[in-house]
Design an enzyme around this catalytic site. Structure first.
Site, PDB file in Angstrom:
ATOM      1  N   HIS A 185       9.550  14.780  -0.431  1.00 58.45           N
ATOM      2  CA  HIS A 185       8.965  14.951  -1.763  1.00 58.45           C
ATOM      3  C   HIS A 185       9.420  16.285  -2.352  1.00 58.45           C
ATOM      4  O   HIS A 185       9.429  17.309  -1.673  1.00 58.45           O
ATOM      5  CB  HIS A 185       7.440  14.898  -1.643  1.00 58.45           C
ATOM      6  N   ASN A 244       8.476  19.210  -9.959  1.00 65.22           N
ATOM      7  CA  ASN A 244       7.732  18.197  -9.197  1.00 65.22           C
ATOM      8  C   ASN A 244       7.336  17.068 -10.145  1.00 65.22           C
ATOM      9  O   ASN A 244       6.453  17.232 -10.973  1.00 65.22           O
ATOM     10  CB  ASN A 244       6.500  18.865  -8.576  1.00 65.22           C
ATOM     11  N   CYS A 281       1.261  12.272  -5.401  1.00 62.12           N
ATOM     12  CA  CYS A 281       2.704  12.408  -5.137  1.00 62.12           C
ATOM     13  C   CYS A 281       3.182  11.508  -3.997  1.00 62.12           C
ATOM     14  O   CYS A 281       4.380  11.277  -3.842  1.00 62.12           O
ATOM     15  CB  CYS A 281       3.049  13.859  -4.837  1.00 62.12           C
TER      16      CYS A 281
HETATM   17  N1  COA Z   1       4.575  33.527 -12.289  1.00 62.53           N
HETATM   18  C1  COA Z   1       4.337  34.772 -11.852  1.00 62.53           C
HETATM   19  N2  COA Z   1       3.362  35.093 -10.985  1.00 62.53           N
HETATM   20  C2  COA Z   1       2.605  34.073 -10.512  1.00 62.53           C
HETATM   21  C3  COA Z   1       2.798  32.746 -10.917  1.00 62.53           C
HETATM   22  C4  COA Z   1       3.828  32.484 -11.848  1.00 62.53           C
HETATM   23  N3  COA Z   1       4.115  31.249 -12.304  1.00 62.53           N
HETATM   24  N4  COA Z   1       1.899  31.971 -10.294  1.00 62.53           N
HETATM   25  C5  COA Z   1       1.161  32.787  -9.512  1.00 62.53           C
HETATM   26  N5  COA Z   1       1.592  34.047  -9.640  1.00 62.53           N
HETATM   27  C6  COA Z   1       1.103  35.255  -8.973  1.00 62.53           C
HETATM   28  C7  COA Z   1      -0.332  35.138  -8.523  1.00 62.53           C
HETATM   29  O1  COA Z   1      -1.217  35.454  -9.561  1.00 62.53           O
HETATM   30  C8  COA Z   1      -0.367  36.148  -7.410  1.00 62.53           C
HETATM   31  O2  COA Z   1      -0.495  37.421  -7.952  1.00 62.53           O
HETATM   32  P1  COA Z   1      -1.403  38.564  -7.222  1.00 62.53           P
HETATM   33  O3  COA Z   1      -0.749  38.763  -5.895  1.00 62.53           O
HETATM   34  O4  COA Z   1      -1.303  39.695  -8.153  1.00 62.53           O
HETATM   35  O5  COA Z   1      -2.758  37.933  -7.111  1.00 62.53           O
HETATM   36  C9  COA Z   1       1.032  36.057  -6.794  1.00 62.53           C
HETATM   37  O6  COA Z   1       1.854  35.441  -7.788  1.00 62.53           O
HETATM   38  C10 COA Z   1       1.095  35.242  -5.522  1.00 62.53           C
HETATM   39  O7  COA Z   1       0.415  34.036  -5.747  1.00 62.53           O
HETATM   40  P2  COA Z   1       0.277  32.970  -4.609  1.00 62.53           P
HETATM   41  O8  COA Z   1      -0.512  31.812  -5.125  1.00 62.53           O
HETATM   42  O9  COA Z   1      -0.190  33.634  -3.360  1.00 62.53           O
HETATM   43  O10 COA Z   1       1.805  32.566  -4.429  1.00 62.53           O
HETATM   44  P3  COA Z   1       2.444  31.579  -3.386  1.00 62.53           P
HETATM   45  O11 COA Z   1       3.512  32.290  -2.659  1.00 62.53           O
HETATM   46  O12 COA Z   1       1.399  30.861  -2.567  1.00 62.53           O
HETATM   47  O13 COA Z   1       3.143  30.519  -4.329  1.00 62.53           O
HETATM   48  C11 COA Z   1       2.830  28.291  -5.144  1.00 62.53           C
HETATM   49  C12 COA Z   1       2.361  29.728  -5.196  1.00 62.53           C
HETATM   50  C13 COA Z   1       1.940  27.471  -6.067  1.00 62.53           C
HETATM   51  C14 COA Z   1       4.261  28.250  -5.629  1.00 62.53           C
HETATM   52  C15 COA Z   1       2.755  27.776  -3.673  1.00 62.53           C
HETATM   53  O14 COA Z   1       1.489  28.070  -3.137  1.00 62.53           O
HETATM   54  C16 COA Z   1       2.980  26.300  -3.602  1.00 62.53           C
HETATM   55  O15 COA Z   1       4.045  25.803  -3.916  1.00 62.53           O
HETATM   56  N6  COA Z   1       1.986  25.522  -3.135  1.00 62.53           N
HETATM   57  C17 COA Z   1       2.096  24.095  -3.094  1.00 62.53           C
HETATM   58  C18 COA Z   1       1.857  23.546  -4.472  1.00 62.53           C
HETATM   59  C19 COA Z   1       2.310  22.122  -4.618  1.00 62.53           C
HETATM   60  O16 COA Z   1       3.301  21.719  -4.073  1.00 62.53           O
HETATM   61  N7  COA Z   1       1.564  21.343  -5.392  1.00 62.53           N
HETATM   62  C20 COA Z   1       1.859  19.996  -5.680  1.00 62.53           C
HETATM   63  C21 COA Z   1       1.529  19.135  -4.521  1.00 62.53           C
HETATM   64  S1  COA Z   1       2.172  17.522  -4.683  1.00 62.53           S
END
Ligand code: COA
Length: 333
Positions: A260, A290, A118
């Site tokens: 980004h 993204n 990215c």
């Molecule tokens: N829909 C519903 N529930 C979801 C889900 C979705 N699409 N994706 C994950 N969950 C659930 C998980 O299973 C978890 O459930 P649990 O508590 O029962 O285990 C819960 O939601 C929380 O998951 P978590 O991973 O802790 O959520 P988060 O607040 O960290 O958000 C992201 C997840 C991926 C949105 C966040 O971590 C993020 O944006 N990270 C950066 C990713 C990124 O930018 N990547 C590209 C880089 S260029």
């Protein structure tokens, strides 16, 4: 040695026609519009259709034609194509060469793919600026294009909701003497200790595709979302602070900030850490999700076209991605 300045002479973008909303996605994978909106700010994304040539070079060709038209360039004016992408058209030839052919460029210009995930477009910007400043090239086509949809595991809700397809192209041109448009400064880095936090470990040299990999659906992206989130916030904020400090600037000197576009929460947290006014932060993650290396050039193009970004204004850019790469730049548009 005579030094030139780098001007963004033209911008262009292309997003596939097909829109995939959160509502539609929640019919095929265990997620909801509410979860995606609250955690990411994303409402919809665009999905490529290969029958419409919406592969990386095909999307880039449409965006590049718009950027070149806005710049007043003919195809054979281009000296170099830098093509930032994580998802090439093919393993070989490189996608920059595919784009050269698609644009009808017959001058045998230099063609190079840049893979910094990215952060790729920002990596390309620093390279292009160095090549232009030193007089190696006069006109560089800088591309950021991704087609994540073909490589998403559409059964993995933790990643498939995050990504979309698109292309942003920037026509960069050498300026002699005084110019109100130039790249002021940039900074790049990569923390390889966290390289496996965002990866596509199978399908290349270390682990070629096998029937077992396909049966287990292990050919797709893997991600530790929280590690990536924390790193993104930390690196983008610290790179921007460094650039502001070493150029004697404050937030008041910056007209627009284009981070980004991965997640609205990341963007808001970086804005708070920098104490940067939210009304001067440009976002489009809500519409396109993204699109990796394409997010900054597409957001910039939209803001130029709708009149927010004007000539002579200062724009700060920041990105992060797999590697874990990161970077920032300040330019005078
Ligand atoms: N829909 C519903 N529930 C979801 C889900 C979705 N699409 N994706 C994950 N969950 C659930 C998980 O299973 C978890 O459930 P649990 O508590 O029962 O285990 C819960 O939601 C929380 O998951 P978590 O991973 O802790 O959520 P988060 O607040 O960290 O958000 C992201 C997840 C991926 C949105 C966040 O971590 C993020 O944006 N990270 C950066 C990713 C990124 O930018 N990547 C590209 C880089 S260029």
């Amino acid at each position: 040695m005579k030094l030139y300045k780098t001007k963004i002479q033209g911008t262009g973008k292309y997003h596939p026609e097909k829109v995939l909303t959160n509502e539609e996605l929640s019919k095929t994978v265990d997620t909801s519009d509410e979860w995606i909106t609250q955690r990411t700010g994303i409402k919809e994304r665009r999905i490529s259709d290969l029958s419409k040539d919406e592969h990386p070079s095909g999307m880039a060709a449409r965006a590049a034609k718009e950027a070149m038209k806005n710049a007043g360039w003919e195809p054979n004016d281009v000296d170099c194509i830098l093509f930032a992408t994580t998802i090439p058209d093919m393993m070989l030839p490189n996608t920059a060469s595919m784009l050269q052919a698609a644009l009808g460029i017959t001058n045998n210009c230099a063609c190079l793919d840049v893979n910094a995930a990215c952060t790729g477009w920002l990596y390309g910007l620093q390279m292009a600026n160095s090549l232009i400043q030193t007089g190696v090239y006069k006109k560089v086509l800088l591309v950021g294009t991704e087609m994540a949809s073909g490589f998403n595991n559409w059964e993995d809700r933790s990643t498939c909701v995050l990504f979309g397809d698109g292309s942003g192209v920037t026509a960069l041109e050498a300026q002699e003497g005084d110019s109100e448009s130039f790249i002021l400064d940039s900074i790049l880095g990569s923390d390889s200790s966290k390289r496996m936090a965002l990866a596509m470990p199978n399908g290349a040299a270390m682990s070629p595709i096998t029937h077992e990999i396909l049966d287990n659906k292990e050919q797709y992206i893997t991600m530790d979302g929280q590690v990536v989130f924390k790193n993104a916030v930390k690196t983008m904020a610290s790179h921007c602070s460094t650039l502001l400090r070493r150029n004697g600037l404050t937030n008041d000197d910056i007209d627009w900030f284009i981070p980004h576009q991965a997640n609205l929460r990341i963007i808001e947290t970086v804005g708070k850490l920098l104490d940067f006014p939210a009304e001067r932060v440009i976002t489009n993650v809500q519409k396109y999700a993204n699109t990796s290396s394409a997010t900054i050039p597409t957001a910039m193009h939209e803001a130029v076209m709708d009149g927010r970004i004007k000539r002579g204004q200062k724009v700060m850019l920041a990105a992060f991605g797999a590697g874990l790469t990161s970077g920032a730049a300040i330019l005078q548009f």
